[in-house]
Design a protein around this motif. Structure first.
Motif, PDB file in Angstrom:
ATOM      1  N   SER A   1      35.071   0.466   1.106  1.00  0.00           N
ATOM      2  CA  SER A   1      34.452   1.775   0.831  1.00  0.00           C
ATOM      3  C   SER A   1      32.951   1.782   1.069  1.00  0.00           C
ATOM      4  CB  SER A   1      34.701   2.228  -0.609  1.00  0.00           C
ATOM      5  OG  SER A   1      36.016   2.029  -0.965  1.00  0.00           O
TER       6      SER A   1
ATOM      7  N   ILE B   1      30.874   5.284   4.414  1.00  0.00           N
ATOM      8  CA  ILE B   1      31.786   6.424   4.510  1.00  0.00           C
ATOM      9  C   ILE B   1      31.073   7.678   5.025  1.00  0.00           C
ATOM     10  CG2 ILE B   1      33.290   7.941   3.157  1.00  0.00           C
ATOM     11  CD1 ILE B   1      33.928   5.479   1.481  1.00  0.00           C
TER      12      ILE B   1
ATOM     13  N   THR C   1      15.940  -6.251  -2.646  1.00  0.00           N
ATOM     14  CA  THR C   1      16.344  -4.901  -2.241  1.00  0.00           C
ATOM     15  C   THR C   1      15.236  -4.217  -1.459  1.00  0.00           C
ATOM     16  OG1 THR C   1      17.614  -4.794  -4.264  1.00  0.00           O
ATOM     17  CG2 THR C   1      17.288  -2.739  -3.109  1.00  0.00           C
TER      18      THR C   1
ATOM     19  N   GLY D   1      26.499  10.702  -0.703  1.00  0.00           N
ATOM     20  CA  GLY D   1      26.820   9.642  -1.664  1.00  0.00           C
ATOM     21  C   GLY D   1      28.305   9.404  -1.826  1.00  0.00           C
ATOM     22  N   THR D   2      29.043   9.465  -0.706  1.00  0.00           N
ATOM     23  CA  THR D   2      30.492   9.311  -0.815  1.00  0.00           C
ATOM     24  C   THR D   2      30.925   7.866  -1.061  1.00  0.00           C
ATOM     25  OG1 THR D   2      30.407   9.305   1.563  1.00  0.00           O
ATOM     26  CG2 THR D   2      31.224  11.290   0.528  1.00  0.00           C
ATOM     27  N   CYS D   3      30.120   6.904  -0.562  1.00  0.00           N
ATOM     28  CA  CYS D   3      30.567   5.503  -0.685  1.00  0.00           C
ATOM     29  C   CYS D   3      30.697   5.071  -2.135  1.00  0.00           C
ATOM     30  CB  CYS D   3      29.625   4.556   0.040  1.00  0.00           C
ATOM     31  SG  CYS D   3      29.332   5.046   1.715  1.00  0.00           S
TER      32      CYS D   3
ATOM     33  N   ILE E   1      33.673   6.794  -3.962  1.00  0.00           N
ATOM     34  CA  ILE E   1      35.029   6.285  -3.766  1.00  0.00           C
ATOM     35  C   ILE E   1      35.156   4.867  -4.310  1.00  0.00           C
ATOM     36  CG2 ILE E   1      36.649   5.545  -1.992  1.00  0.00           C
ATOM     37  CD1 ILE E   1      35.848   8.049  -0.460  1.00  0.00           C
ATOM     38  N   ALA E   2      34.137   4.041  -4.079  1.00  0.00           N
ATOM     39  CA  ALA E   2      34.284   2.632  -4.443  1.00  0.00           C
ATOM     40  C   ALA E   2      34.303   2.423  -5.949  1.00  0.00           C
ATOM     41  CB  ALA E   2      33.152   1.821  -3.823  1.00  0.00           C
TER      42      ALA E   2
ATOM     43  N   ALA F   1      13.396   2.103  -3.707  1.00  0.00           N
ATOM     44  CA  ALA F   1      13.828   0.713  -3.883  1.00  0.00           C
ATOM     45  C   ALA F   1      13.199   0.084  -5.118  1.00  0.00           C
ATOM     46  CB  ALA F   1      13.475  -0.100  -2.639  1.00  0.00           C
TER      47      ALA F   1
ATOM     48  N   VAL G   1      15.204   1.195  -8.045  1.00  0.00           N
ATOM     49  CA  VAL G   1      16.510   0.536  -8.018  1.00  0.00           C
ATOM     50  C   VAL G   1      16.393  -0.894  -8.536  1.00  0.00           C
ATOM     51  CG1 VAL G   1      18.314  -0.310  -6.498  1.00  0.00           C
ATOM     52  CG2 VAL G   1      17.439   1.981  -6.206  1.00  0.00           C
ATOM     53  N   THR G   2      15.306  -1.574  -8.134  1.00  0.00           N
ATOM     54  CA  THR G   2      15.104  -2.935  -8.616  1.00  0.00           C
ATOM     55  C   THR G   2      14.951  -2.954 -10.134  1.00  0.00           C
ATOM     56  OG1 THR G   2      13.993  -3.377  -6.537  1.00  0.00           O
ATOM     57  CG2 THR G   2      13.742  -5.015  -8.260  1.00  0.00           C
TER      58      THR G   2
ATOM     59  N   GLN H   1      18.359  -2.706 -11.554  1.00  0.00           N
ATOM     60  CA  GLN H   1      19.060  -3.985 -11.370  1.00  0.00           C
ATOM     61  C   GLN H   1      18.668  -4.987 -12.443  1.00  0.00           C
ATOM     62  OE1 GLN H   1      18.032  -4.714  -7.171  1.00  0.00           O
ATOM     63  NE2 GLN H   1      19.957  -5.848  -7.065  1.00  0.00           N
TER      64      GLN H   1
ATOM     65  N   PHE I   1      27.055  -2.544  -6.217  1.00  0.00           N
ATOM     66  CA  PHE I   1      26.731  -1.210  -5.715  1.00  0.00           C
ATOM     67  C   PHE I   1      25.371  -0.708  -6.189  1.00  0.00           C
ATOM     68  CE2 PHE I   1      30.759  -1.045  -3.837  1.00  0.00           C
ATOM     69  CZ  PHE I   1      30.709  -0.030  -2.918  1.00  0.00           C
TER      70      PHE I   1
ATOM     71  N   PRO J   1      22.233  -2.157  -5.671  1.00  0.00           N
ATOM     72  CA  PRO J   1      21.246  -2.137  -4.581  1.00  0.00           C
ATOM     73  C   PRO J   1      21.530  -1.023  -3.578  1.00  0.00           C
ATOM     74  CG  PRO J   1      22.331  -4.282  -4.693  1.00  0.00           C
ATOM     75  CD  PRO J   1      22.871  -3.471  -5.803  1.00  0.00           C
ATOM     76  N   LEU J   2      22.795  -0.638  -3.458  1.00  0.00           N
ATOM     77  CA  LEU J   2      23.152   0.383  -2.471  1.00  0.00           C
ATOM     78  C   LEU J   2      22.721   1.787  -2.903  1.00  0.00           C
ATOM     79  CD1 LEU J   2      26.607  -0.920  -1.306  1.00  0.00           C
ATOM     80  CD2 LEU J   2      24.374  -1.363  -0.362  1.00  0.00           C
TER      81      LEU J   2
ATOM     82  N   VAL K   1      19.790   2.566  -3.130  1.00  0.00           N
ATOM     83  CA  VAL K   1      18.658   2.814  -2.226  1.00  0.00           C
ATOM     84  C   VAL K   1      19.091   3.684  -1.056  1.00  0.00           C
ATOM     85  CG1 VAL K   1      16.911   1.765  -0.761  1.00  0.00           C
ATOM     86  CG2 VAL K   1      17.742   0.543  -2.733  1.00  0.00           C
ATOM     87  N   VAL K   2      20.273   3.377  -0.500  1.00  0.00           N
ATOM     88  CA  VAL K   2      20.710   4.103   0.690  1.00  0.00           C
ATOM     89  C   VAL K   2      21.655   5.243   0.341  1.00  0.00           C
ATOM     90  CG1 VAL K   2      20.329   2.404   2.469  1.00  0.00           C
ATOM     91  CG2 VAL K   2      22.348   2.233   1.057  1.00  0.00           C
TER      92      VAL K   2
END
Lengths: 195, 198
Positions: free
Chosen positions: A24, A27, A76, B24-26, B29-30, B77, B80-81, B84, B101, B103-104, B106-107
């Motif tokens: 996933s 996406i 990061t 922000g679909t990833c 779903i995850a 970022a 986000v850090t 974390q 997820f 760190p992700l 950020v994107v």
């Protein structure tokens, strides 16, 4: 490292742990750029290229700069900057040396910075403790897996979009997500498969 | 109420980042396999979104527009850090399940999207409200999917814990959302027709 290990990494990256359908990740482009086969191919190729380059640079940076200075917590920030810079460099270089390739990839390059599959792979190879060669193989096979998923999806969507039988509220993305669910189900059939 | 404040507050529902803007679909779903993970990731994203919106809005006259994207990414970022480090220290069990997820975030296109579309053009107060509304809209969507999937998994349908189940539930809920919105639009349209008839 032996030939079998390489094959295992490739099969896992492309099929069993497919980055889109089983992890996933990535996406957004999978749904956004899968309307036409041509653009799906271009996006897949661009992502594979950036993934390979960024994984190598992030690997070197992490093991030779961040770790010796014990500033791993900056990972990061550092990784996302590397990806953004690489995408920008690639953009400039491609425009200069291969205008034809740039013409077909240009639009997708800018989108890659925010593709979470790229940052996800850079993080994954560090967390899994791969060495440099394994990192390169993993990055390429994850990229190929992404391309495969995108190509499959785009060929299906080209047909769905020309069909009249989709209910009104399912038009567009909802039906694409249902298709993705069926594809993911098919891919999960490979789950127990190992060499 | 000032119209702009109202727009910012209702943005999370009317232009819901997940179901309408499809951003922000990833993570959606995850990590919508159960309610706790969904809530954790949703709130972490909302926190980053609010902080980055406020910060970017404060700096919107300082950052030159040619380097704004790298500048935004560094600001995001940084927050986000912070998240974390906070999770690793205080909530290790949550860190175990959603750590990959974080760190992700950020994107996550919601955050960069709001920075570009809203915070870089509006005042600090409005950007804060927009962050709260969009962040909660995202949390609401991911928790809703989490609740559906956890419920179905608890009934013995292990399929819904897999990513295939995630795609399916997401697609169905999005279709339902489209249906509701089109019904509301139809009702409004009929009302205006009736009024014109008077």
């Amino acid at each position: 490292m032996s030939f079998v290990q390489i094959i295992t990494l490739v099969v896992a990256g492309v099929i069993t742990d497919n980055v889109v359908l089983s992890q996933s990740l990535g996406i957004c482009p999978f749904l956004g750029v899968s309307k036409k086969t041509d653009s799906a191919f271009g996006m897949g190729f661009a992502v594979t290229l950036v993934m390979l380059l960024s994984s190598i640079v992030c690997y070197l940076l992490y093991h030779y700069v961040l770790e010796p200075l014990s500033i791993e917590y900056l990972r990061t920030v550092a990784f996302i900057l590397i990806i953004a810079v690489l995408v920008q460099i690639l953009d400039i270089v491609l425009k200069k040396i291969s205008p034809a390739l740039y013409g077909s990839l240009g639009v997708f390059l800018a989108l890659i910075t925010t593709n979470c599959a790229v940052l996800g792979t850079a993080n994954l190879v560090i967390d899994s403790g791969y060495n440099l060669i394994e990192t390169m193989i993993e990055a390429v096979s994850v990229g190929l897996g992404f391309t495969l998923a995108l190509l499959l999806m785009s060929t299906i969507r080209e047909r769905i979009d020309s069909s009249e039988n989709v209910p009104e509220s399912f038009k567009g993305l909802p039906i694409a997500l249902i298709v993705a669910a069926l594809m993911a189900m098919a891919f999960s059939g490979f789950a127990g498969f190992s060499i | 109420m000032d119209k702009r404040i109202k727009d910012a507050l209702l943005g999370g529902i009317i232009s819901n980042p997940v179901f309408v803007l499809v951003l922000g679909t990833c993570p959606t779903i995850a990590k919508s396999t159960d309610v706790i993970n969904a809530l954790g990731l949703g709130l972490a994203t909302a926190f980053v979104l609010i902080c980055s919106n406020v910060f970017i809005s404060l700096l919107r006259k300082v950052i030159p527009s040619s380097v704004r994207l790298p500048a935004y990414i560094v600001i995001i970022a940084t927050f986000v850090t912070l998240v974390q480090l906070f999770l690793a220290r205080f909530l290790p069990s949550l860190d175990e399940s959603i750590g990959a997820f974080i760190p992700l975030i950020v994107v996550n296109c919601i955050i960069l999207g709001r920075a570009e579309a809203f915070a870089s053009k509006n005042s600090v107060g409005l950007s804060f409200l927009d962050g709260v509304s969009m962040g909660l809209g995202f949390t609401l969507a991911i928790v809703l999917l989490g609740a559906i999937r956890q419920g179905l998994t608890a009934l013995g349908l292990a399929y819904f814990a897999s990513s295939a189940g995630g795609f399916l539930v997401f697609g169905l809920v999005m279709a339902a959302f489209n249906k509701v919105i089109s019904v509301i639009k139809d009702v409004k349209f009929e009302k205006t027709l009736l009024k014109e008839g008077d």
